[in-house]
Write an enzyme that holds these catalytic residues in place. Structure first.
Site, PDB file in Angstrom:
ATOM      1  CG  ASP A 301     -58.130  21.757 -50.970  1.00 57.87           C
ATOM      2  OD1 ASP A 301     -56.958  21.567 -50.286  1.00 57.87           O
ATOM      3  OD2 ASP A 301     -57.963  22.217 -52.101  1.00 57.87           O
TER       4      ASP A 301
HETATM    5  C1  NOJ Z   1     -55.108  23.589 -50.215  1.00 57.16           C
HETATM    6  C2  NOJ Z   1     -54.759  23.561 -51.656  1.00 57.16           C
HETATM    7  O1  NOJ Z   1     -56.004  23.941 -52.416  1.00 57.16           O
HETATM    8  C3  NOJ Z   1     -54.303  22.128 -52.214  1.00 57.16           C
HETATM    9  O2  NOJ Z   1     -53.833  21.999 -53.517  1.00 57.16           O
HETATM   10  C4  NOJ Z   1     -53.360  21.657 -51.356  1.00 57.16           C
HETATM   11  O3  NOJ Z   1     -52.878  20.199 -51.599  1.00 57.16           O
HETATM   12  C5  NOJ Z   1     -53.714  21.650 -49.851  1.00 57.16           C
HETATM   13  N1  NOJ Z   1     -54.171  23.081 -49.366  1.00 57.16           N
HETATM   14  C6  NOJ Z   1     -52.676  21.092 -48.572  1.00 57.16           C
HETATM   15  O4  NOJ Z   1     -51.482  22.041 -48.721  1.00 57.16           O
END
Ligand code: NOJ
Length: 765
Positions: A301
């Site tokens: 993430d």
């Molecule tokens: C953080 C989020 O937790 C995740 O779900 C997302 O895909 C990423 N940011 C990218 O935007």
């Protein structure tokens, strides 16, 4: 526990015909090439360690989707010129949440002109639609129809791919049992069966018939794992959990997503029992790869590898990169740590070169699978986006999905549907304006292209002049003079529609709440309007289960409208006037009070259960309320009136190798045709691991004409009664089970069935 098969999906849910088309695309593509693509191997042989690290480095796009910058802090992302230079140097594998195929084409031009010409991959968070915005995933789950989610994911993929997107960071398949957590809005709610079905359906929708098709996007099951179980409902917070619970509750939707062919998995931000998921070798390698045989890509993430330092798990950036990489995170999102440290980590022997090659192979195999090695501009054709987004059929599906997501919580005196010809006062912070109705997690949506409630209602009323609109209150702050104006509007009307609830930005990432109620200024508004004595219909905009207090409950009718996307206003208005009947069911339990969270219907019994009726001392209850839902999981009324008979389980005996037919007679005593979701729950009376008070094992939607009855049948076998044993393996034990065939998780009376032990020669599953 193994991934569930499509046969099992079909067998348990009874409503999943759309899943027949699901194909484990990615696994099949790999298998066809014997697991190795010669083009990929040739590239790996030619790459420098720095180019390899570049293939493992993903960044937020310098030119971002409309909401992307607000949703993702900029981190270390470079400007446009620097990203083009990185692409030209072969040091950037791709970008995410970028805007416009023109920009993506410029990046791709640079990448294909790099030394080895490896194309970039373009990713995006396509959570509830691309330019046609669909209901938030939680709302779609309320349809109890995974086939609907498959169709909306398909359209979202068609639109995203037309704009140059190859890969989506969706579906989010985290089970969400705590309504304080803001991200429940992105998933299918609290139940494991729904979670499994919707996970598989969304993957099938995104990935289509073949990943190489120009209208397919690769899916990413996220966030692995137990992200929804953060302590106290706080986003990013620690999780301390038994392996058994992980395997029984939090893993199954991931297994289903992978069973449907999901090409990638995103590791979660949280720690699990002391080890952050992003550095959790057991999770990312032993379970995901070893046990489940997953061959796709694992991406971190956003800066989660770097966050291992803040977790107190890694010493510095180098250590963080090493830990995440060795645990099994192939690609690093946004920190830049892999590019900064992997070449040296490999040179020093701290990371084996074979591990580096393995991760690069997974990235290149994904690029090959989505067709980029054949044609880097496959999804970047000029004019495709204009032609393919927001087509009439897409908008029609957005309306259908929105209608089917609406849940009718109560309808005293059959106040709904509203008779035409009445003067209607539409009051509340969500009466006008589409921004909050469409939902929180659409990077590319445009409020201006969505229908708000006032517009929808004007169109649905035969005489639009009968509608007055007043805000009455802000979302979290009172409006000067708001209540006075609202009360005047209510007095001048025959009926009031009160559009209240949560703003879009109160749900989603980093939007945990301590008090899951309608904000206080809006409750004041409700009190004042209800006190006028006019009949009040509440339309509840929300991304989570809410604890509704007496002020809100005083309204005779309550509709939950969640965040419904592009067609929100039309769908709500049509439901209010009866052009469409509500048919959604709660995918999350609405508690009595916030303090019950995490409340989920499938909680365990205690040794001192509170019996039905008055609160008793020394029982598992709160000082003031029982530990029950105000509106249970599965609850949802229609404009018909459904009456359930007692479950018929025949003799109640289920042989170990046999099936049992259980059924219930459902009668529609109302005046309108209605769509009912008949649900089957079980509870094992005694087992080697205590079992939930109820667990959903099957459901079926059926239409029942007014004044008619239908006998709804379910065929069950012993697997429907299984659970995860103390050893973490799928287990079935003979014994007595309570079984309910009911309209919700806290309704109905149980019948009993008995699972007979295997005869001597039969073997356990
Ligand atoms: C953080 C989020 O937790 C995740 O779900 C997302 O895909 C990423 N940011 C990218 O935007």
């Amino acid at each position: 526990m193994t991934g569930i098969s499509r046969r099992e999906l079909l067998g348990t849910a009874m409503v999943t015909s759309a899943l027949v088309n699901a194909r484990p695309v990615f696994g099949m593509a790999l298998a066809a090439a014997g697991g190795r693509d010669p083009r990929v191997e040739a590239l790996i042989a030619a790459m420098t360690p720095r180019e390899k690290a570049g293939q493992l480095t993903l960044m937020a796009s310098a030119i971002g989707g409309r909401a992307a910058t607000a949703l993702n802090p900029p981190g270390t992302a470079a400007g446009a010129a620097a990203q083009i230079a990185a692409a030209r140097a072969g040091e950037l594998t791709g970008v995410f949440n970028g805007e416009g195929s023109g920009w993506h084409r410029r990046l791709q031009d640079a990448a294909v002109n790099s030394r080895l010409g490896i194309p970039m991959i373009f990713a995006a968070d396509v959570i509830h639609g691309f330019r046609t915005i669909f209901p938030v995933p939680l709302a779609e789950a309320a349809s109890f129809d995974p086939g609907l989610a498959q169709r909306t994911a398909r359209v979202a993929a068609i639109e995203a791919a037309a704009a140059g997107i190859d890969w989506t960071f969706a579906p989010m398949v985290d089970i969400a049992r705590d309504s304080r957590w803001g991200r429940g809005v992105e998933g299918a709610g609290e139940d494991v069966l729904l979670g499994r079905l919707f996970a598989a359906a969304r993957v099938a929708g995104f990935q289509g018939r073949s990943l190489t098709d120009p209208d397919a996007v690769a899916a990413c099951a996220k966030h692995f794992a137990a992200y929804g179980a953060g302590e106290a409902g706080l986003d990013y917070n620690s999780v301390d959990m038994s392996e058994r619970t992980l395997r029984e509750i939090y893993f199954p939707p991931f297994e289903s997503a992978l069973g449907a062919g999901a090409a990638s998995v995103m590791a979660a931000f949280n720690e699990i029992s002391g080890i952050p998921a992003t550095a959790n070798h057991w999770l990312l390698s032993d379970v995901l790869r070893g046990e489940w045989g997953f061959r796709g890509l694992v991406v971190s993430d956003y800066t989660a590898d770097e966050e291992l330092i803040a977790h107190g798990f890694a010493r510095d950036g180098r250590d963080a990169a090493r830990l995440a990489f060795l645990a099994g995170v192939d690609m690093s999102m946004q920190s830049g740590l892999y590019l900064a440290h992997l070449p040296e980590l490999v040179a020093s022997g701290a990371v084996p070169v074979a591990r580096l090659d393995e991760a690069v192979r997974r990235v290149l195999t994904l690029k090959a699978a989505v067709g980029l090695l054949d044609d880097p501009f496959r999804r970047l054709g000029a004019g495709r986006e204009r032609r393919l987004v927001r087509r009439p059929a897409h908008l029609a599906l957005a309306l259908e999905a929105a209608r089917r997501a609406i849940v009718l919580l109560k309808n005293d005196g059959n106040l709904l549907p509203l008779a035409q010809g009445q003067r209607v006062a539409l009051i509340g912070p969500f009466a006008a304006g589409a921004h909050d109705l469409i939902g929180p997690w659409n990077v590319y949506g445009d409020d201006g292209e969505a229908v708000d409630l006032a517009t929808g209602l004007r169109a649905a009323l035969r005489d639009p002049a009968l509608l007055t609109v007043a805000a009455g209150s802000g979302v979290e702050a009172a409006l000067p003079g708001g209540i006075g104006a609202a009360v005047a509007a209510a007095r001048a009307a025959d009926v009031v529609v009160l559009a209240i609830g949560e703003a879009a930005n109160m749900s989603g990432e980093a939007q945990s709440r301590t008090d899951v109620t309608v904000p206080a200024p809006q409750r004041d508004l409700v009190r004042a309007v209800v006190a006028t004595g006019k009949p009040v219909v509440i339309v509840l905009t929300t991304g989570r289960a809410l604890a509704l207090d007496d002020a809100v409950l005083a309204a005779p009718a309550i509709l939950v409208s969640w965040f419904l996307g592009s067609a929100a206003g039309t769908a709500i208005a049509e439901t209010l006037v009866g052009h469409s009947a509500p048919s959604g069911r709660l995918p999350v339990s609405f508690p009595i009070e916030s303090g019950q969270e995490p409340y989920h219907y499938d909680h365990k019994p205690t040794g001192r259960p509170q019996p039905p009726g008055a609160l008793q001392p020394y029982k598992a209850r709160y000082r003031t309320v029982p530990n029950l839902a105000r509106f249970a999981f599965g609850h949802g009324l229609t404009y018909g009136q459904m009456v359930y008979g007692d479950p018929d389980v025949g003799g109640g005996e289920l042989g170990w190798n046999h099936t049992i037919d259980v059924s219930v007679l459902v009668t529609n005593t109302g005046k309108t045709d209605a769509s009912e979701v008949v649900q089957v729950y079980v509870h094992a009376r005694s087992a080697s691991v205590t079992q939930p008070v109820r667990r959903l094992i099957a459901f079926r939607r059926c239409r029942i004409a007014p004044g008619t009855s239908e006998t709804v049948h379910f065929v069950l076998d012993r697997k429907d009664l299984g659970f995860t044993g103390i050893d973490g393996r799928a287990t079935v034990e003979p014994g007595r089970f309570d079984i309910w065939i009911a309209p919700s998780a806290e309704a109905g009376q149980p019948a009993q069935i008995e699972l007979q032990p295997p005869i001597a020669s039969a073997s356990a599953p």
